[in-house]
Design a protein around this motif. Structure first.
Motif, PDB file in Angstrom:
ATOM      1  N   GLY A  50      68.746  14.484  33.450  1.00 20.88           N
ATOM      2  CA  GLY A  50      68.365  15.861  33.741  1.00 20.88           C
ATOM      3  C   GLY A  50      67.262  16.398  32.841  1.00 20.88           C
ATOM      4  N   ALA A  51      67.032  15.755  31.700  1.00 19.63           N
ATOM      5  CA  ALA A  51      65.988  16.247  30.804  1.00 19.63           C
ATOM      6  C   ALA A  51      64.645  16.282  31.527  1.00 19.63           C
ATOM      7  CB  ALA A  51      65.909  15.373  29.551  1.00 19.63           C
ATOM      8  N   CYS A  52      64.442  15.327  32.436  1.00 23.41           N
ATOM      9  CA  CYS A  52      63.211  15.324  33.234  1.00 23.41           C
ATOM     10  C   CYS A  52      63.455  15.739  34.682  1.00 23.41           C
ATOM     11  CB  CYS A  52      62.570  13.941  33.241  1.00 23.41           C
ATOM     12  SG  CYS A  52      61.813  13.476  31.683  1.00 23.41           S
ATOM     13  N   HIS A  53      64.580  15.310  35.251  1.00 29.66           N
ATOM     14  CA  HIS A  53      64.793  15.512  36.689  1.00 29.66           C
ATOM     15  C   HIS A  53      65.379  16.880  37.028  1.00 29.66           C
ATOM     16  CE1 HIS A  53      63.671  11.516  38.223  1.00 29.66           C
ATOM     17  NE2 HIS A  53      64.156  11.036  37.104  1.00 29.66           N
ATOM     18  N   THR A  54      65.708  17.681  36.024  1.00 31.75           N
ATOM     19  CA  THR A  54      66.139  19.055  36.292  1.00 31.75           C
ATOM     20  C   THR A  54      65.024  19.994  35.823  1.00 31.75           C
ATOM     21  OG1 THR A  54      68.472  18.494  36.004  1.00 31.75           O
ATOM     22  CG2 THR A  54      67.881  20.813  35.764  1.00 31.75           C
ATOM     23  N   GLY A  55      64.740  20.993  36.635  1.00 31.58           N
ATOM     24  CA  GLY A  55      63.665  21.916  36.305  1.00 31.58           C
ATOM     25  C   GLY A  55      63.983  22.751  35.076  1.00 31.58           C
ATOM     26  N   ARG A  56      62.928  23.272  34.461  1.00 34.12           N
ATOM     27  CA  ARG A  56      63.119  24.102  33.277  1.00 34.12           C
ATOM     28  C   ARG A  56      62.527  25.482  33.509  1.00 34.12           C
ATOM     29  NH1 ARG A  56      64.638  21.356  28.533  1.00 34.12           N
ATOM     30  NH2 ARG A  56      64.820  19.112  28.864  1.00 34.12           N
ATOM     31  N   GLY A  57      63.116  26.454  32.882  1.00 33.12           N
ATOM     32  CA  GLY A  57      62.639  27.827  33.023  1.00 33.12           C
ATOM     33  C   GLY A  57      61.485  28.109  32.077  1.00 33.12           C
ATOM     34  N   PRO A  58      61.012  29.354  32.058  1.00 37.76           N
ATOM     35  CA  PRO A  58      59.859  29.712  31.216  1.00 37.76           C
ATOM     36  C   PRO A  58      60.109  29.476  29.733  1.00 37.76           C
ATOM     37  CG  PRO A  58      60.880  31.655  32.214  1.00 37.76           C
ATOM     38  CD  PRO A  58      61.469  30.476  32.863  1.00 37.76           C
ATOM     39  N   MET A  59      61.389  29.495  29.329  1.00 35.44           N
ATOM     40  CA  MET A  59      61.688  29.272  27.920  1.00 35.44           C
ATOM     41  C   MET A  59      62.003  27.806  27.624  1.00 35.44           C
ATOM     42  SD  MET A  59      61.157  31.976  26.404  1.00 35.44           S
ATOM     43  CE  MET A  59      61.821  31.501  24.802  1.00 35.44           C
ATOM     44  N   GLY A  60      61.852  26.952  28.641  1.00 34.57           N
ATOM     45  CA  GLY A  60      62.115  25.540  28.397  1.00 34.57           C
ATOM     46  C   GLY A  60      63.576  25.167  28.512  1.00 34.57           C
ATOM     47  N   GLY A  61      64.405  26.106  28.963  1.00 33.11           N
ATOM     48  CA  GLY A  61      65.815  25.785  29.166  1.00 33.11           C
ATOM     49  C   GLY A  61      66.014  25.134  30.527  1.00 33.11           C
ATOM     50  N   LEU A  62      67.062  24.333  30.642  1.00 35.49           N
ATOM     51  CA  LEU A  62      67.335  23.670  31.916  1.00 35.49           C
ATOM     52  C   LEU A  62      67.911  24.708  32.860  1.00 35.49           C
ATOM     53  CD1 LEU A  62      69.067  20.576  30.384  1.00 35.49           C
ATOM     54  CD2 LEU A  62      66.922  20.505  31.624  1.00 35.49           C
ATOM     55  N   ASP A  63      67.111  25.209  33.812  1.00 36.72           N
ATOM     56  CA  ASP A  63      67.706  26.188  34.711  1.00 36.72           C
ATOM     57  C   ASP A  63      67.323  25.967  36.157  1.00 36.72           C
ATOM     58  OD1 ASP A  63      65.159  27.041  34.721  1.00 36.72           O
ATOM     59  OD2 ASP A  63      65.569  29.129  34.207  1.00 36.72           O
ATOM     60  N   GLY A  64      66.779  24.797  36.474  1.00 39.18           N
ATOM     61  CA  GLY A  64      66.524  24.479  37.873  1.00 39.18           C
ATOM     62  C   GLY A  64      67.777  23.918  38.500  1.00 39.18           C
ATOM     63  N   ALA A  65      67.685  23.600  39.807  1.00 35.55           N
ATOM     64  CA  ALA A  65      68.800  22.946  40.475  1.00 35.55           C
ATOM     65  C   ALA A  65      69.044  21.616  39.776  1.00 35.55           C
ATOM     66  CB  ALA A  65      68.469  22.718  41.943  1.00 35.55           C
ATOM     67  N   LYS A  66      70.306  21.333  39.496  1.00 32.26           N
ATOM     68  CA  LYS A  66      70.650  20.146  38.745  1.00 32.26           C
ATOM     69  C   LYS A  66      70.117  18.876  39.410  1.00 32.26           C
ATOM     70  CE  LYS A  66      74.882  18.533  36.628  1.00 32.26           C
ATOM     71  NZ  LYS A  66      76.243  18.572  36.988  1.00 32.26           N
ATOM     72  N   LEU A  67      69.316  18.122  38.670  1.00 31.24           N
ATOM     73  CA  LEU A  67      68.703  16.867  39.140  1.00 31.24           C
ATOM     74  C   LEU A  67      67.814  17.091  40.361  1.00 31.24           C
ATOM     75  CD1 LEU A  67      71.729  14.399  38.664  1.00 31.24           C
ATOM     76  CD2 LEU A  67      69.918  14.981  37.043  1.00 31.24           C
ATOM     77  N   GLY A  68      67.361  18.336  40.534  1.00 27.39           N
ATOM     78  CA  GLY A  68      66.568  18.671  41.722  1.00 27.39           C
ATOM     79  C   GLY A  68      65.076  18.408  41.580  1.00 27.39           C
ATOM     80  N   GLY A  69      64.668  17.796  40.487  1.00 22.59           N
ATOM     81  CA  GLY A  69      63.257  17.455  40.315  1.00 22.59           C
ATOM     82  C   GLY A  69      62.517  18.443  39.444  1.00 22.59           C
ATOM     83  N   ASN A  70      61.408  17.973  38.855  1.00 25.05           N
ATOM     84  CA  ASN A  70      60.582  18.800  37.972  1.00 25.05           C
ATOM     85  C   ASN A  70      59.147  18.318  38.098  1.00 25.05           C
ATOM     86  OD1 ASN A  70      59.305  20.151  35.923  1.00 25.05           O
ATOM     87  ND2 ASN A  70      60.799  19.629  34.340  1.00 25.05           N
ATOM     88  N   ASP A  71      58.278  19.201  38.603  1.00 20.96           N
ATOM     89  CA  ASP A  71      56.889  18.810  38.858  1.00 20.96           C
ATOM     90  C   ASP A  71      55.982  18.999  37.658  1.00 20.96           C
ATOM     91  OD1 ASP A  71      57.280  17.992  41.427  1.00 20.96           O
ATOM     92  OD2 ASP A  71      56.927  19.975  42.297  1.00 20.96           O
ATOM     93  N   THR A  72      56.503  19.610  36.606  1.00 20.86           N
ATOM     94  CA  THR A  72      55.621  19.940  35.486  1.00 20.86           C
ATOM     95  C   THR A  72      56.119  19.307  34.208  1.00 20.86           C
ATOM     96  OG1 THR A  72      56.884  21.960  35.162  1.00 20.86           O
ATOM     97  CG2 THR A  72      54.886  22.136  36.480  1.00 20.86           C
ATOM     98  N   LEU A  73      56.027  18.006  34.143  1.00 16.67           N
ATOM     99  CA  LEU A  73      56.448  17.310  32.935  1.00 16.67           C
ATOM    100  C   LEU A  73      55.252  17.086  32.022  1.00 16.67           C
ATOM    101  CD1 LEU A  73      58.892  14.575  34.282  1.00 16.67           C
ATOM    102  CD2 LEU A  73      59.442  16.681  33.082  1.00 16.67           C
TER     103      LEU A  73
END
Lengths: 308, 241
Positions: A201-224
């Motif tokens: 999830g460190a990469c595959h879960t999205g992060r919020g503006p503060m860098g916290g994991l707050d996207g859909a769990k394991l839902g992907g992250n386009d801005t790594l």
């Protein structure tokens, strides 16, 4: 004019007071004393599975093992994974097992300072005392390296570590890896790895503006960092992309995906420095879990399995 | 139509669609190299189920696929990456040109492995050793011989004499020593063609220049090496993922 001066002073006092408050705000629970004997082999395997080796070693520059990794460039600054060899000055040679426990499970340094979440300690929150003791035994076998390869470079205001206490209070979400009732041991092992140690999830879960994991769990992250993107690895999306259990097991070992494409980016490193070292049974457990990871209604923690 | 067949067709349809979109707008040399990559990807896609043991093994198809990859690798590939051809629809990173020698050596390594796969195509399993999917090329008197479960007995005296923690046969990380798990020692001995070493200048006549003896390797082992080369190159020179 006098009023303006007064308000500047008041704001200054408030800011100063806030800063002092942050500095003094104690974080971290009292760590239990780690008194167990560690198994270096188990610890070495866990260090490999958890990405300690991949991140804290600068493999691309053929740096010595665990002596500090290549910096991670993020919008908040450049974070250099530190030297975790037993060197007394540059590494963690002066630490105790309890220090390691606090660092890994709570993200708090021996000096009581919070770590940046670039260090994915959220995922290590449920490491057992035995896990810590094993890691401690493993790290003790690593040759000490007396150098600090790269320093982190974090800009204002993120360079104020105390500010992370606010982040901890609002955005920190420790991983839940406890086994669930009604699931197989294999599935629960997969859950333990995916949600915990392997920190997918460190990469595959999205992060919020503060860098916290707050996207859909394991839902992907386009801005790594480093121009990378991580796709969704939720079960439905994996199925739609042609993944099967067998295909996942093979890809985690070889990097070769069912489309014939071969992983690049950070996933290439994850396979080369991580999952390809795992036992086949663990790769299979990860695949079993990922292909069936949707939460089950009313699932309860398996107290018996937790004792195992 | 089996469930697997349906899935495979669905996967192909999805990927073809994705590529059609992703490569939209590419022209000239960028388009040409993308098509080369897609051709190689399709070979990998078709051979992967065989190499995983999920589909019947077809040596002729492996040979044909290996030759197809070889024609797109090596100089053919590097020629399609002229300096300044990044940007736009391309996923190519600038590092391709700042590290031109490394890029070229990876392209050449791919050609060598692909030719090697053609040589090993007849070997569904390694002819001289039990294939457990772990060990690398069998080489006489080689430390790598111990790595793949060929040791059924106690750890050898060699290991004890060297004062290493011997690889164990069971439990977590079996087949690997503590030092290998921690990255203190390389996973594969130097002469087993580790990727990093093969990136350095090849000395004529060395094992590296000649490559391993593909003809006595299991084809899935060579296939895996092709994947490692792809991955090493993608990791360095392809943006996106």
């Amino acid at each position: 004019m006098k009023g303006l001066l007064r308000s500047v002073i008041v704001v200054g006092l408030l800011a100063g007071g806030g800063y002092v408050g942050l500095r003094l705000w104690p974080i971290g629970d009292q760590a239990p004393r780690i008194s167990l004997d560690g198994d270096a082999r188990r610890g070495a395997y866990l260090a490999r599975a958890s990405g300690c080796v991949a991140c804290h070693t600068d493999t691309a520059s053929q740096g010595p093992a665990l002596a500090g990794g290549a910096p991670l460039d993020t919008p908040f600054g450049s974070f250099a994974p530190p030297n975790i060899t037993p060197d007394l000055v540059h590494g963690i040679g002066s630490w105790t097992p309890d220090d390691l426990a606090r660092a890994l499970r709570e993200g708090v340094s021996p000096e009581g300072q919070p770590y940046y979440p670039a260090f994915p300690y959220e995922f290590y929150a449920s490491f057992s005392d035995q896990d810590i003791a094993d890691l401690w035994a493993a790290l003790a076998t690593v040759p000490a390296v007396a150098e600090t390869r790269v320093q982190s470079d974090v800009g204002f205001p993120f360079n104020i570590r105390s500010g992370l206490k606010l982040w901890r209070a609002t955005a920190l979400s420790p991983a839940e890896t406890a086994p669930l009732l009604g699931r197989t041991a294999e599935w629960n092992r997969g859950r333990e790895l995916v949600e915990g140690a392997a920190h997918c999830g460190a990469c595959h879960t999205g992060r919020g503006p503060m860098g916290g994991l707050d996207g859909a769990k394991l839902g992907g992250n386009d801005t790594l960092p480093g121009d990378n993107a991580a796709p969704s690895i939720q079960t439905g999306d994996l199925e739609r992309e042609g993944w099967t259990q067998g295909a996942l097991v093979y890809a985690l070992e070889t990097g070769i995906t069912p489309s014939g494409d071969v992983f690049g980016g950070s996933m290439a490193e994850v396979v080369e420095q991580g999952t390809s070292f795992l036992d086949e049974a663990d790769r299979r457990a990860i695949a079993v879990y990922l292909m069936d990871s949707d939460p089950v209604g009313g699932a309860t923690t398996d107290a018996v399995a937790q004792l195992r | 139509m089996t469930r697997y067949g349906t899935l495979a067709i669905a996967a192909v349809a999805v990927m073809t669609g994705a590529v059609a979109v992703a490569h939209n707008g590419a022209t000239g040399v960028v388009r040409e190299r993308m098509e080369g990559m897609v051709a190689m990807r399709d070979v990998m896609r078709d051979l992967t189920p065989m190499m995983r043991g999920d589909a019947a093994y077809d040596a002729a198809q492996v040979t044909a696929g290996a030759k197809a990859i070889a024609t797109h690798a090596g100089d053919t590939m590097t020629a399609l990456f002229p300096e300044g051809s990044s940007g736009g629809a391309s996923f190519a990173k600038e590092a391709i040109w700042s590290e031109a020698e490394t890029f070229a050596s990876l392209a050449e390594e791919l050609r060598r492995h692909a030719d090697g796969l053609a040589l090993a195509a007849a070997n569904q399993t390694a002819p001289t050793t039990p294939d457990d999917g772990v060990q690398m090329a069998p080489m006489a008197g080689h430390e790598g011989m111990d790595m793949g479960g060929m040791n059924t007995g106690a750890p050898t005296m060699d290991h004890m004499a060297m004062g290493e923690t011997p690889p164990v046969e069971a439990g977590p990380g079996r087949g690997l020593s503590v030092a290998q798990l921690l990255g203190v020692e390389p996973r594969r001995p130097q002469s087993a063609l580790p990727k990093v070493a093969s990136l350095q200048a090849d000395t004529p006549g060395s094992v590296r220049a000649a490559g391993p003896d593909y003809a006595v390797m299991a084809s899935n082992e060579v296939f895996r090496m092709i994947g490692e080369t792809c991955s090493a190159c993608h990791g360095r020179y392809r943006s996106g993922s």
